[in-house]
Scaffold this motif. Structure first.
Motif, short mmCIF file in Angstrom:
data_model
loop_
_atom_site.label_atom_id
_atom_site.label_comp_id
_atom_site.label_asym_id
_atom_site.label_seq_id
_atom_site.Cartn_x
_atom_site.Cartn_y
_atom_site.Cartn_z
N LYS A 149 0.83 -1.22 0.00
CA LYS A 149 0.00 0.00 0.00
C LYS A 149 0.86 1.26 0.00
CE LYS A 149 -1.91 -1.38 3.82
NZ LYS A 149 -1.27 -2.71 3.87
N SER A 150 1.85 1.29 0.91
CA SER A 150 2.66 2.51 1.04
C SER A 150 3.53 2.72 -0.20
CB SER A 150 3.53 2.44 2.30
OG SER A 150 2.71 2.32 3.43
N THR A 151 4.01 1.61 -0.78
CA THR A 151 4.82 1.73 -2.00
C THR A 151 3.96 2.34 -3.11
OG1 THR A 151 5.94 -0.27 -1.28
CG2 THR A 151 6.33 0.42 -3.54
N VAL A 178 6.38 7.90 2.31
CA VAL A 178 5.89 7.15 3.48
C VAL A 178 6.79 5.92 3.64
CG1 VAL A 178 3.97 5.70 4.27
CG2 VAL A 178 3.51 7.94 3.29
N TYR A 179 7.04 5.56 4.89
CA TYR A 179 7.91 4.42 5.18
C TYR A 179 7.29 3.13 4.64
CZ TYR A 179 10.33 0.94 8.09
OH TYR A 179 11.04 -0.14 8.52
N ALA A 180 8.00 2.47 3.76
CA ALA A 180 7.54 1.18 3.22
C ALA A 180 8.66 0.19 3.45
CB ALA A 180 7.24 1.31 1.74
N ALA A 192 4.26 -2.00 8.77
CA ALA A 192 5.21 -0.89 8.61
C ALA A 192 4.49 0.45 8.83
CB ALA A 192 5.85 -0.94 7.23
N THR A 193 3.23 0.50 8.44
CA THR A 193 2.47 1.74 8.57
C THR A 193 1.46 1.63 9.70
OG1 THR A 193 2.53 1.94 6.17
CG2 THR A 193 0.93 3.32 7.32
N LEU A 194 1.43 2.60 10.58
CA LEU A 194 0.37 2.63 11.59
C LEU A 194 -0.50 3.86 11.46
CD1 LEU A 194 1.62 1.37 15.03
CD2 LEU A 194 0.66 0.15 13.13
N CYS A 198 -5.55 8.24 0.83
CA CYS A 198 -5.09 7.90 2.19
C CYS A 198 -4.36 6.57 2.18
CB CYS A 198 -6.24 7.69 3.17
SG CYS A 198 -7.50 8.88 3.13
N ASP A 199 -3.24 6.53 2.87
CA ASP A 199 -2.54 5.27 3.12
C ASP A 199 -2.91 4.86 4.54
OD1 ASP A 199 -0.79 3.15 2.91
OD2 ASP A 199 0.93 4.31 3.62
N THR A 200 -3.22 3.59 4.75
CA THR A 200 -3.72 3.20 6.08
C THR A 200 -2.96 2.01 6.65
OG1 THR A 200 -5.35 1.74 5.10
CG2 THR A 200 -6.07 3.97 5.54
#
Ligand SMILES: Nc1nc2c(ncn2[C@@H]2O[C@H](COP(=O)(O)OP(=O)(O)OP(=O)(O)O)[C@@H](O)[C@H]2O)c(=O)[nH]1
Ligand SMILES: [Mg+2]
Length: 415
Positions: free
Chosen positions: A206-208, A218-220, A226-228, A246-248
């Motif tokens: 998702k973040s990638t 965003v940290y991927a 990895a994402t909070l 939105c990244d979740t």
């Protein structure tokens, strides 16, 4: 620096379980929590033993194997949720700290939490779980390893009364943060911003994908959860309509209920989105289950938006056999590689298609005398305006306006 811990993993194989997949996921979770599996045991059972989870004989065997091991185990992790009684009994019989998969997931969330809100949410979930499942005196592990860490490596409150007070305080503080979040969401809606959420199983990419679409950072990472925190960025679609993406936080099978509760306000971003992109790892043989887990969590959160399935990591796909059945389902789907960028450009087009079901993009023109009236109408009906030009003849512009209200500006439409 967190110390690597020696872990003994005990997997209980109940009927209908997919043991290989469950053990693989548990192993990944242990590594993510910086544990090293020194011994792995499993037992097939029809049901969980109320005192010892697995059979008495199995516990003795585990104890024997642990005694034979060169290095001492720091913690024994059971695959199923443990009650207060089971924890007390197992700790005594194994002579070692005992935790379950939920403690492990909560621990990873604690390691990951960085924002003030994320930290409070995780601590609330951890304390609530401890209160519900841990006996006084064994409320937390004595050491400072997996299952004892609060967010930011603080130690969790171990006294039950103090924990209850802390929970009360955390709930109050989170309520304040939620008020602010709800206000921002309301403002976005008032600005007529269409919101699209990237949702999906942890590690799906998702973040990638978010970073590739929005040029964010965003940290991927190839780590679970990895994402909070939810990150929101603007994204411009081919027709110039701007949306919010939105990244979740990622989902997992048996996501602890406490976490869902505690993360409710963060997850609300996904639940209230206008469109949901369910990102999954198409190269994972359990992709069908990952999709099902994500969609059931979304249902639990009350998400009502249409879902587009984004099959990611297609660069790793060798055969599509496992996907055949899924693709027969009546859901819009797209194959991408967020890492390489393949097909990612299709996503803005797909998002736009959904938006255009609700909005019309129209070219408008008004003489000077009516320009103010037109702009006031567009503002009242929350249209997004682009390419506003004033000339001798008046004003021309492009607007994306909800189909419900397009008749209001009909007389200004020019072709
Ligand atoms: N081969 C391949 N790897 C990918 C692709 N997209 C992401 N990855 C890798 O998958 C891992 C997880 O990516 P993330 O973007 O952090 O995944 P996420 O869904 O945000 O994960 P959580 O935040 O943990 O829920 C990283 O190592 C990425 O480099 C892809 O298209 N192909
Ligand atoms: Mg992520």
């Amino acid at each position: 620096m967190t110390q690597i811990e020696n872990v003994v993993l005990v997997y209980v194989e109940l009927p209908d379980a997919n043991a290989d997949q469950d053990i693989y996921e548990l192993t990944e979770l242990v590594h993510t929590a910086q544990g090293e599996i020194k011994l792995q045991c499993s037992q097939k059972r029809n049901s969980i033993d109320v005192n010892t989870v697995v059979g008495k004989g199995k516990i003795e065997e585990i104890k024997r194997l642990m005694d034979m091991m060169d290095c001492i185990a720091d913690v024994v992790i059971f695959s199923c949720p443990l009650s207060a009684t089971q924890r007390a009994t197992l700790k005594k019989q194994l002579g070692c700290d005992v935790i379950d998969k939920i403690d492990l997931i909560l621990d990873i969330f604690a390691l990951r939490a960085t924002s003030a809100e994320g930290k409070k949410q995780v601590e609330l979930a951890q304390l609530s779980y401890n209160l519900a499942t841990k006996p006084e005196g064994n409320f937390s592990r004595q050491g400072a390893g997996i299952g004892t860490r609060g967010p930011g490596e603080t130690k969790l409150e171990t006294n039950k009364r103090a924990a209850r007070e802390r929970i009360y305080r955390l709930r109050c503080e989170l309520k304040e943060i939620e008020k602010h979040r709800a206000l921002t969401r309301k403002q976005r809606r008032e600005n007529n911003m269409f919101t699209v959420a990237l949702v999906g199983y942890t590690n799906a990419g998702k973040s990638t994908l978010f970073n590739r679409l929005t040029s964010a950072d965003v940290y991927a990472d190839n780590k679970l959860f990895a994402t909070l925190d939810t990150t929101v960025r603007r994204l411009k679609l081919p027709n110039d309509i701007e949306i919010l993406l939105c990244d979740t936080v990622g989902f997992i099978k048996e996501l602890p209920h406490m976490l869902l509760e505690a993360f409710k306000s963060t997850l609300e971003e996904a639940a209230t989105a206008d469109l949901i992109l369910n990102v999954c790892d198409a190269s994972d043989e359990n992709v069908a289950q990952h999709i099902a887990v994500t969609e059931s969590v979304l249902a639990e959160l009350g998400a009502a938006a249409p879902v587009v399935r984004v099959y990611n990591k297609c660069d790793k796909l060798s055969g599509t056999a496992s996907l055949g059945q899924l693709l027969g389902e009546n859901v819009t789907s797209v194959f991408v590689s967020a890492l390489r960028g393949d097909n990612v450009e299709l996503l803005p087009e797909i998002i736009e298609r959904y938006i255009l079901e609700k909005y019309s993009v129209v070219q408008l023109k008004a003489p000077h005398a009516e320009a103010a009236n037109l702009l006031a109408l567009l503002s009242k009906y929350r249209a997004q305006c682009r390419d506003v030009h004033y000339s001798d003849e008046g004003v021309t512009l492009r607007a994306a306006i909800s189909k419900k209200y397009v008749s209001v500006v009909a007389k200004y439409i020019s072709f």
